[in-house]
Enzyme design. Structure first.
Site, PDB file in Angstrom:
ATOM      1  N   MET A   6      65.823 -66.823   4.978  1.00 48.98           N
ATOM      2  CA  MET A   6      66.149 -67.779   3.941  1.00 48.98           C
ATOM      3  C   MET A   6      67.253 -67.193   3.067  1.00 48.98           C
ATOM      4  O   MET A   6      67.206 -66.035   2.674  1.00 48.98           O
ATOM      5  CB  MET A   6      64.909 -68.085   3.090  1.00 48.98           C
ATOM      6  CG  MET A   6      65.109 -69.207   2.082  1.00 48.98           C
ATOM      7  SD  MET A   6      63.544 -69.760   1.344  1.00 48.98           S
ATOM      8  CE  MET A   6      63.065 -68.295   0.432  1.00 48.98           C
ATOM      9  N   CYS A   7      68.250 -67.975   2.749  1.00 49.97           N
ATOM     10  CA  CYS A   7      69.353 -67.530   1.912  1.00 49.97           C
ATOM     11  C   CYS A   7      68.862 -67.260   0.493  1.00 49.97           C
ATOM     12  O   CYS A   7      67.736 -67.581   0.131  1.00 49.97           O
ATOM     13  CB  CYS A   7      70.441 -68.601   1.872  1.00 49.97           C
ATOM     14  SG  CYS A   7      70.966 -69.177   3.487  1.00 49.97           S
ATOM     15  N   GLN A   8      69.731 -66.646  -0.296  1.00 45.65           N
ATOM     16  CA  GLN A   8      69.390 -66.429  -1.703  1.00 45.65           C
ATOM     17  C   GLN A   8      70.531 -66.906  -2.585  1.00 45.65           C
ATOM     18  O   GLN A   8      71.708 -66.845  -2.206  1.00 45.65           O
ATOM     19  CB  GLN A   8      69.079 -64.955  -1.975  1.00 45.65           C
ATOM     20  CG  GLN A   8      67.773 -64.512  -1.325  1.00 45.65           C
ATOM     21  CD  GLN A   8      67.118 -63.351  -2.060  1.00 45.65           C
ATOM     22  OE1 GLN A   8      67.395 -63.075  -3.219  1.00 45.65           O
ATOM     23  NE2 GLN A   8      66.224 -62.681  -1.365  1.00 45.65           N
ATOM     24  N   ASN A  55      69.826 -73.204  -0.572  1.00 52.07           N
ATOM     25  CA  ASN A  55      68.902 -72.302   0.106  1.00 52.07           C
ATOM     26  C   ASN A  55      67.761 -73.167   0.623  1.00 52.07           C
ATOM     27  O   ASN A  55      67.087 -73.839  -0.160  1.00 52.07           O
ATOM     28  CB  ASN A  55      68.428 -71.249  -0.913  1.00 52.07           C
ATOM     29  CG  ASN A  55      67.091 -70.614  -0.571  1.00 52.07           C
ATOM     30  OD1 ASN A  55      66.487 -70.885   0.458  1.00 52.07           O
ATOM     31  ND2 ASN A  55      66.613 -69.786  -1.459  1.00 52.07           N
TER      32      ASN A  55
END
Length: 280
Positions: free
Chosen positions: A1-3, A108
């Site tokens: 998962m992106c931040q 995200n």
């Protein structure tokens, strides 16, 4: 998962301290290694930096750290790819023009079966669900409002569009026009507002501390927003699940929060991301 990382403040401020901890999560203290981007508003202009390499080891990130750009609104993103290949075209934040202003957006999460009809004004360049969502928001706003509406009307419209899009999955995002910054949590999003009396802060991801009292004035107010807290000795507030807020001048000035707010732990948020097929 992106931040995600964002900053909104009442005076031009550099984000070097927060960015230094954040960038290490892109390939060193965490494995978000599919590129990064950061955008700084300066007046009506934007400085936008992208790299498809991990931010922890990126010469572009070194440049941003050394430059110490001051801005009232900043959006940054480190990517763990879910949809779309690793490329500059798929690197957040994305930028478009609306009503004679630049807008930045970073996302995200993961949107399933989200394929809005092609717009008359906005089309994705890359192939991410994130850019499709951004184009859809701006398309609908432009179709509905020929001229920029007042902030209450705009916030209500963005809230309605957010509710529509999040029905397709995880939709944590930040969006700014340089005057204010929207932040929405589907799962995890935290914020802190630093104001007088200022104290010391120590990064979670690096052995670095700063005394904000030595680098600020008593009138400064700085809001920092991140997927997960960046410091170990400060109290971060959490946005509720499905909460949308608007930051302006370092404060939350508008919010749309569920009647019975739910706050999930970091592990719960990561479990939901895994169940949705998001790389974490």
């Amino acid at each position: 998962m992106c931040q995600l990382l964002g900053m909104n403040c009442n005076t031009p401020t550099d984000i070097v301290f927060s960015f230094e901890g954040f960038r290490l999560r892109g390939g060193l203290t965490d494995h978000h290694a599919d590129g990064f981007g950061i955008g700084f508003f300066e007046g009506r202009g934007v400085r936008l930096f992208h790299d498809d390499k991990p931010s922890a080891h990126s010469p572009v990130a070194d440049l941003v750290r050394a430059y110490q750009i001051k801005s009232e609104n900043v959006i940054a993103h480190i990517r763990k790819a879910t949809q779309g290949q690793t490329s500059l075209a798929n690197t957040h934040p994305f930028m478009r023009e609306l009503w004679g202003e630049y807008w930045l957006f970073a996302h995200n999460g993961h949107l399933k079966h989200f394929s809005p009809a092609p717009g008359d004004y906005y089309c994705p360049v890359g192939n991410t669900d994130s850019e499709r969502a951004f184009c859809h928001i701006l398309e609908q706003l432009r179709q509905r409002f020929r001229h920029k509406p007042d902030n209450d009307t705009l916030f209500a419209a963005v809230a309605a569009l957010t509710a529509e899009i999040r029905s397709h999955g995880l939709f944590n995002f930040m969006m700014s026009n340089g005057d204010f910054l929207f932040a929405h949590a589907s799962t995890l999003l935290y914020y802190i507002v630093r104001k007088a009396p200022f104290g010391q802060a120590k990064l979670l991801d690096d052995d670095v501390a700063i005394d904000f009292a030595a680098v600020t004035t008593p009138n400064d107010k700085v809001a920092v927003i991140a997927t997960l807290p960046l410091t170990v000795n400060e109290t971060w507030q959490q946005l509720a699940v499905n909460e949308l807020v608007m930051f302006e001048g370092g404060d939350i000035v508008r919010r749309d929060v569920p009647a019975h707010p739910v706050y999930m732990s970091a592990e719960e948020g990561l479990d939901i991301a895994r169940a949705a097929g998001v790389s974490v």
